[in-house]
Design an enzyme around this catalytic site. Structure first.
Site, PDB file in Angstrom:
ATOM      1  N   SER A 272      -8.057  -7.153   4.565  1.00 13.65           N
ATOM      2  CA  SER A 272      -9.110  -6.144   4.689  1.00 13.65           C
ATOM      3  C   SER A 272     -10.122  -6.304   3.557  1.00 13.65           C
ATOM      4  CB  SER A 272      -8.497  -4.746   4.610  1.00 13.65           C
ATOM      5  OG  SER A 272      -8.060  -4.504   3.285  1.00 13.65           O
ATOM      6  N   LYS A 273     -11.239  -5.623   3.719  1.00 15.90           N
ATOM      7  CA  LYS A 273     -12.269  -5.668   2.694  1.00 15.90           C
ATOM      8  C   LYS A 273     -11.727  -5.078   1.390  1.00 15.90           C
ATOM      9  CE  LYS A 273     -16.967  -4.399   1.627  1.00 15.90           C
ATOM     10  NZ  LYS A 273     -16.651  -3.571   0.451  1.00 15.90           N
TER      11      LYS A 273
END
Ligand code: GLU
Length: 519
Positions: A272-273
């Site tokens: 994920s970011k």
């Protein structure tokens, strides 16, 4: 038959690196098969639309070197390629499903749907979705009948169109990576196909467009695998042949490492970011100015701006879920096109490891010519109003090429060549600067005056003469010399540094250090 694939991102923000890999695999497959690669913008979810994201996607693909043959930004026979401009098309196909009894109108409000869920939950039902069983209890055209449906619609009551999923049916399809998939229809819900705003959902728009745009292979992330049975069913409702499917493995979170690269914490789940932000690596190809969960403006530095080469990024992403069956690690794009096959894409998720991306970058940097890297150095310095000749830049490149990962590090780590450092590494001063070393440096400085042809070799020779005379080993003076010339405790080859500084500047800096640090 012509092979046609598509990359179909939603313009909801920066293009995640996983999306870039999806685009890359589509591209490699299309090229290998002599087919076409399309770009379609899936922007029917108005709530998630982010201005600028579409332009960003197009620019990102350009930078990575993924050429689009047809689609948004390029044009083609199936335009428009932006789904928000294809509204009427979807309405027409939704009508076709309604007429054939494969879809129906539903008038339920969100509250009514929630009430149904709670009722079912209270009754202990395992499945609380809007499906073949529960739809009989809801307010839709199946339960209300034609007249009431018409009355509600004439009165402007908001409605959606839902897929009428059969109660009993086995849905089978072959995934090119995962082989046969068998799903029973009773596990699916009656997904919304048209929303109350008159726009289609992803599911309807996606399959209508894939059909109309004559897509032969749908290559996309594994997160879409659960949607595939519905899509297969929709193709069947329309009487269309479904494309072939290939669901790419997930890109998994990296483990948390300490500075030495030891694993501190094993992590699971999709990259994920947030992981990227926490572990300080880029998640987007180009710098993206977006907002975080709290709606604050934040800039996410891209791979391009961080100094990654596209060759390195492509090589890294290609191997993140695929290999050619050998140990080969370095591939040019042409070689990738030659070797790529969907059959060799892995089923299991691939763990993301930024160290590997850096390693590739280092390799591609070293493969560049000194001339090319030097031109970059001159250019970068010019932007900071620092003049540097090509000759000097080439020397700097030779000094640094083997020591850096990113091109900008070449000049960033050699700023001491353009101005004497104002500070000296305190620990090194304490442990390595002493009267003996200072005396030797002073002798060395004086000895240099007699030199007419100054270069690395001559400097080295002179230093040895001074040391021999004093009967001392080179280790006694090198750290102090480095401090005097660069201000730092470590760094590249000192003889080359003197060569680049020139005799006078070398002498000046030694004198300066003797003055500041004492004899
Ligand atoms: N719009 C979807 C996405 O953003 C496309 C999924 C697909 O390729 O079918 O990933």
């Amino acid at each position: 038959m012509e092979i046609r694939v598509r990359f179909a991102p939603s313009p909801t923000g920066g293009l995640h690196i996983g999306g870039v890999r999806t685009a890359l695999y589509n591209y490699l497959f299309a090229k290998k098969m002599g087919g076409k690669m399309l770009l379609r913008i899936e922007d029917t979810d108005q709530k998630r639309f982010v201005p600028g994201a579409e332009e960003y996607i197009i620019e990102s693909l350009k930078w990575v070197g993924i050429q689009i043959d047809e689609g948004q930004g390029v044009g083609g026979p199936h335009a428009p390629y932006r789904q928000s401009e294809r509204r009427e098309i979807y309405q027409q196909y939704a009508q076709q499903l309604l007429d054939a009894g494969h879809a129906y109108y539903a008038f339920d409000t969100e509250d009514e749907i929630e009430a149904m869920r709670q009722r079912l939950q209270a009754a202990g039902a395992a499945n609380t979705s809007y499906n073949a069983l529960t739809r009989t209890q809801m307010r839709n055209s199946l339960t209300l009948g034609a007249d009431e449906t018409k009355r509600l619609m004439d009165a402007g009551t908001p409605y959606v169109v839902r897929a009428k999923i059969p109660l009993k049916e086995e849905i089978r399809f072959k995934d090119l990576i995962r082989d046969w998939q068998v799903v029973h229809a009773n596990t699916l819900d009656d997904k919304v196909l048209m929303k109350s705003d008159g726009l289609p959902t992803y599911h309807l728009a996606n399959i209508v467009d894939d059909h109309l745009m004559q897509i032969t292979h749908v290559i996309r992330g594994e997160e879409w695998l659960p949607s595939a049975p519905l899509h297969v069913l929709l193709y069947k409702f329309f009487g269309w042949q479904a494309p072939q499917f290939a669901h790419l493995p997930l890109i998994l979170k990296p483990d948390l490492l300490d500075e030495k690269g030891n694993v501190i914490e094993v992590r699971h789940g999709k990259l994920s970011k947030r992981d990227a932000d926490e572990m300080n690596f880029p998640i987007f190809p180009l710098t993206w100015n977006g907002t975080n969960d709290n709606d604050e403006d934040i800039t996410s530095v891209g791979y391009r701006e961080a100094g990654y080469y596209t060759d390195a990024l492509i090589n890294f992403l290609a191997l993140l879920g695929w290999n050619d069956g050998s140990d080969k690690e370095f591939f040019t794009v042409d070689e990738l096109v030659q070797s790529f096959s969907l059959e060799r894409v892995h089923k299991a998720g691939s763990k993301f490891d930024i160290r590997k991306a850096k390693w590739f970058n280092q390799h591609y940097l070293r493969a560049k010519s000194d001339t090319e890297l030097a031109a970059g150095v001159v250019e970068a310095l010019k932007r900071q109003n620092i003049a540097c000749t090509t000759e000097k830049a080439e020397k700097i490149v030779r000094l640094m090429k083997e020591r850096v990962t990113f091109p900008q590090e070449i000049h960033e780590q050699t700023m001491f060549l353009f101005a004497a450092s104002e500070t000296y590494d305190a620990t090194a001063v304490q442990t390595k600067w002493n009267a003996e070393a200072a005396g030797l440096l002073s002798n060395f400085k004086d000895e240099l005056t007699t030199l007419t042809d100054f270069n690395a070799e001559a400097a080295k020779h002179t230093l040895h003469v001074v040391l021999e005379k004093a009967g001392v080993k080179i280790g006694k003076v090198m750290p102090a010399l480095r401090l005097a010339l660069t201000g730092a405790a470590n760094g590249p080859d000192l003889m080359q540094i003197m060569d680049i500084l020139g005799r006078d500047e070398t002498q000046n800096r030694i004198a300066l250090a003797l003055g500041k640090l004492g004899r």
